[in-house]
Structures are given as structure tokens and as C-alpha cells.
Design an enzyme around this catalytic site. Structure first.
Site, mmCIF file in Angstrom:
data_model
loop_
_atom_site.group_PDB
_atom_site.id
_atom_site.type_symbol
_atom_site.label_atom_id
_atom_site.label_comp_id
_atom_site.label_asym_id
_atom_site.label_seq_id
_atom_site.Cartn_x
_atom_site.Cartn_y
_atom_site.Cartn_z
ATOM 1 N N HIS A 132 -33.510 62.667 -33.898
ATOM 2 C CA HIS A 132 -32.982 61.582 -33.056
ATOM 3 C C HIS A 132 -32.926 60.243 -33.775
ATOM 4 O O HIS A 132 -32.624 59.233 -33.148
ATOM 5 C CB HIS A 132 -33.811 61.457 -31.780
ATOM 6 C CG HIS A 132 -33.678 62.647 -30.864
ATOM 7 N ND1 HIS A 132 -34.502 62.879 -29.784
ATOM 8 C CD2 HIS A 132 -32.797 63.681 -30.869
ATOM 9 C CE1 HIS A 132 -34.148 64.002 -29.167
ATOM 10 N NE2 HIS A 132 -33.118 64.512 -29.817
ATOM 11 N N CYS A 167 -20.981 42.673 -42.330
ATOM 12 C CA CYS A 167 -19.797 42.148 -41.615
ATOM 13 C C CYS A 167 -20.162 41.254 -40.435
ATOM 14 O O CYS A 167 -19.290 40.770 -39.732
ATOM 15 C CB CYS A 167 -18.889 43.297 -41.165
ATOM 16 S SG CYS A 167 -19.460 44.111 -39.652
ATOM 17 N N GLY A 204 -46.196 68.973 -28.222
ATOM 18 C CA GLY A 204 -46.020 67.706 -27.502
ATOM 19 C C GLY A 204 -44.612 67.353 -27.113
ATOM 20 O O GLY A 204 -44.230 66.185 -27.208
HETATM 21 P P1 OAD Z 1 -41.604 63.553 -23.328
HETATM 22 O O1 OAD Z 1 -42.206 62.235 -22.977
HETATM 23 O O2 OAD Z 1 -40.510 64.067 -22.466
HETATM 24 O O3 OAD Z 1 -42.734 64.683 -23.341
HETATM 25 C C1 OAD Z 1 -43.968 64.479 -23.966
HETATM 26 C C2 OAD Z 1 -44.748 65.780 -23.877
HETATM 27 O O4 OAD Z 1 -45.974 65.588 -24.589
HETATM 28 C C3 OAD Z 1 -45.126 66.197 -22.450
HETATM 29 O O5 OAD Z 1 -44.797 67.580 -22.279
HETATM 30 C C4 OAD Z 1 -46.647 65.990 -22.395
HETATM 31 O O6 OAD Z 1 -47.298 66.958 -21.566
HETATM 32 C C5 OAD Z 1 -47.037 66.173 -23.846
HETATM 33 N N1 OAD Z 1 -48.262 65.471 -24.257
HETATM 34 C C6 OAD Z 1 -48.803 64.348 -23.739
HETATM 35 N N2 OAD Z 1 -49.909 63.997 -24.432
HETATM 36 C C7 OAD Z 1 -50.063 64.930 -25.406
HETATM 37 C C8 OAD Z 1 -51.016 65.110 -26.460
HETATM 38 N N3 OAD Z 1 -52.040 64.266 -26.646
HETATM 39 N N4 OAD Z 1 -50.844 66.162 -27.296
HETATM 40 C C9 OAD Z 1 -49.812 67.033 -27.124
HETATM 41 N N5 OAD Z 1 -48.894 66.898 -26.143
HETATM 42 C C10 OAD Z 1 -49.021 65.867 -25.300
HETATM 43 O O7 OAD Z 1 -41.146 63.461 -24.853
HETATM 44 P P2 OAD Z 1 -40.131 64.368 -25.674
HETATM 45 O O8 OAD Z 1 -40.172 65.788 -25.225
HETATM 46 O O9 OAD Z 1 -40.384 64.080 -27.090
HETATM 47 O O10 OAD Z 1 -34.908 60.918 -26.934
HETATM 48 O O11 OAD Z 1 -38.746 63.725 -25.250
HETATM 49 C C11 OAD Z 1 -37.576 64.211 -25.842
HETATM 50 C C12 OAD Z 1 -36.592 63.087 -26.036
HETATM 51 O O12 OAD Z 1 -36.329 62.445 -24.774
HETATM 52 C C13 OAD Z 1 -37.075 61.949 -26.928
HETATM 53 O O13 OAD Z 1 -36.848 62.201 -28.286
HETATM 54 C C14 OAD Z 1 -36.263 60.793 -26.456
HETATM 55 C C15 OAD Z 1 -36.384 61.015 -24.971
HETATM 56 O O14 OAD Z 1 -35.473 60.387 -24.194
HETATM 57 C C16 OAD Z 1 -34.230 59.827 -27.328
HETATM 58 O O15 OAD Z 1 -34.702 58.712 -27.304
HETATM 59 C C17 OAD Z 1 -32.860 60.094 -27.793
#
Ligand code: OAD
Length: 268
Positions: A132, A167, A204
Site C-alpha cells: 500500500h 513542478c 495482525g
Molecule cells: P486493521 O486495523 O483492519 O486490522 C488490524 C488487525 O490487527 C485486527 O484484526 C486486530 O485484531 C489485529 N491486532 C490488534 N492488535 C494486535 C497485536 N498486538 N498483534 C497482532 N494482531 C493485532 O488493519 P489492516 O488489516 O492492516 O489501507 O488494514 C488493511 C488496510 O486497511 C490498511 O493497509 C489500510 C486500511 O484502510 C490503506 O490505507 C490503503
């Protein structure tokens, strides 16, 4: 019912036996470094969900608001360090050479960990595919020039927003927003590795944003194993042969440190 330590031991054995490994990470791996996740309790910034700010439409409507959010995220991340999970993965990838780290995170902490662990060596084997983009990369909305910048963002007016050094067009974060395409080279590298991998370790992520969320399914469909590390169940849990209900810092180091790796060739 298996305890977390039984699951960690099963994961450790799968990793030790695997010739190729793909690791998919999301915001949860950086949570214990102090980076807020997107969909957790701290996920809302002001009253906005990420989908309302991370889009080309939101930027056209209100570039100051979008830059204010990214300025806030940049400040948060600038104060954070890689944690024990980032460092254990980097050490393993550098030592092993058959591991690809693929991240949805834009915080740069995997790359920081790779450089920290590599020291004087080449960090390349531990550098992630940043699907991303990166919070500290900017792109010109006029000429598409891309550059690195980590200075503070002043989003108080249109006149103070970052501009292109070549630019003077309006700059935007060089991040893949909702509705935009990912870099095709990054996608093909991640999905090729997912297909070849004996094990996909998912750490995560809520597993709701595509195409990243499909990486584990590709490994599973090709006959590989999926290990999930997440305190909560996700849509990827059903694909996983090992589910570790724990934070990344407690689970990743024991799984990846001290494992020996077999010779190349699919096995599991
Ligand atoms: P999320 O915020 O959707 O999910 C975070 C995940 O991490 C959840 O399933 C939690 O249960 C888990 N979690 C929380 N604390 C944790 C810990 N200490 N260890 C392990 N896991 C833990 O984030 P993403 O799945 O990364 O995109 O989100 C995907 C995309 O949506 C991001 O890259 C971003 C967002 O909008 C863009 O910005 C383009």
C-alpha cells in the site's frame, strides 16, 4: 482445546520444515510499537473511518483534511520503533533467504527493522513488499514525480500543503487509496511467492482489504499451510491450520527465532 503454546510449537515446526515462506502483515503487527490500527478501538480519527479519508474522492473534496490525517499518522509513526515481532521476522528473513515479507502497512517499520538487523550487511532479503506504499513517500498530482519526505505537514490551508519540488504541483501521499490499483510488480511478486510458499503466516490483519487478503487463500489453494497470529478471529481464520490468539510480540519471536530451515523444495 489447544493452548497458545501448543499452537506456537505447531507453528514453529511448520516454519522449521518449510522451504519457502510468505509472511503477510497488517496494522496489528505495529500496534505494540504504538501505531494505531485502522479498525480497532483507536481506529477512528476524529469521526472518520479510513475508507472516508484514504480515497482520491476524499482528497479532491478536502485535501487539507486528508493531509491533516496523514500528518497525524506520520507524526505517530515517526515516534515509533520496530518491535520484537518486526525484528524477529527481519532476522529470520536475513538468515533464511527464502522468506518474503509482504505488508499492507505504510509505517516503514519492517524496513527499519531490516536495516537495524542487517547492520553493515545488505538488508535486501528482509525488506518487505509494501503493497500500500509508504507514509513518507509523496507523489505530485500534476507530474507524478515521487520523492521521500519526512518533514512535518502543515495542513492548515491549501497554501501550506506539500508541493512538488520539480513542478510545484500539489503533492499527495504516495499511498494506494481505496479504488486505486496496486503496483503490478508488487502484486505479482507477492502472489507468485504465495503460490510457491509451503507456509503463509498472516499477522495482525483484519483480512478485509483486497487483494492482500487473498494472499493466504493462494497459498492454501496451492497446498500450503496458513498460520494466523491475531488476538481476534478474522475471515482468514477458516483457512488457517494454526490459529494463534495472541499479540504479535508474544507469538512471533518464539516461532521464528531458533528454527532451522530445510533444503529448498515444497514441503510442509
Ligand atoms: P486493521 O486495523 O483492519 O486490522 C488490524 C488487525 O490487527 C485486527 O484484526 C486486530 O485484531 C489485529 N491486532 C490488534 N492488535 C494486535 C497485536 N498486538 N498483534 C497482532 N494482531 C493485532 O488493519 P489492516 O488489516 O492492516 O489501507 O488494514 C488493511 C488496510 O486497511 C490498511 O493497509 C489500510 C486500511 O484502510 C490503506 O490505507 C490503503
Amino acid at each position: 482445546m489447544e493452548t497458545c503454546s501448543d499452537e506456537i510449537e505447531r507453528a514453529r515446526r511448520l516454519i522449521a520444515a518449510a522451504s519457502r515462506i510468505v509472511v503477510l502483515t497488517g496494522a496489528g503487527i505495529s500496534a505494540e510499537s504504538g501505531v494505531p490500527t485502522f479498525r480497532g478501538a483507536e481506529g477512528l480519527w476524529k469521526q472518520y473511518r479510513p475508507e472516508q479519508l484514504a480515497s482520491p474522492e476524499a482528497f479532491v473534496d478536502n485535501p487539507c483534511l486528508v493531509w491533516e490525517w496523514y500528518g497525524w499518522r506520520r507524526d505517530k509513526v515517526a515516534a515509533c520503533q520496530p518491535n520484537a515481532a518486526h525484528l524477529a521476522l527481519a532476522r529470520f528473513a536475513l538468515g533464511h533467504g527464502k522468506t518474503l515479507i509482504v505488508t499492507q502497512n505504510v509505517d516503514g517499520l519492517h524496513a527499519d527493522a531490516a536495516r537495524e538487523v542487517a547492520g553493515d550487511r545488505d538488508p535486501a532479503a528482509a525488506l518487505p513488499v509494501e503493497l500500500h506504499g509508504n507514509l513518507f513517500s509523496l507523489r505530485c498530482t500534476a507530474c507524478q514525480h515521487v520523492w521521500r519526505d519526512s518533514t512535518a505537514i502543515d495542513a492548515s490551508s491549501l497554501d501550506t500543503l506539500p508541493i512538488c519540488p520539480s513542478c510545484r504541483g500539489l503533492a499527495r501521499p504516495h499511498i494506494v487509496w481505496f479504488g486505486e490499483s496496486l503496483d503490478s510488480g508488487h502484486v505479482s511478486r507477492a502472489f507468485c511467492e504465495a503460490e510457491l510458499a509451503a507456509v503463509c503466516v498472516v499477522i495482525g490483519t483484519s483480512g478485509v482489504v483486497q487483494p492482500a487478503a487473498s494472499i493466504a487463500a493462494v497459498t492454501a489453494q496451492a497446498g500450503g499451510e496458513v498460520i494466523e497470529i491475531n488476538p481476534d478471529e478474522t475471515p482468514l481464520t477458516a483457512l488457517s491450520s494454526v490459529s494463534i490468539r495472541s499479540g504479535a510480540v508474544a507469538a512471533v519471536p518464539p516461532i521464528f527465532e531458533g528454527t532451522s530451515v530445510s533444503a529448498p523444495g515444497r514441503d510442509s
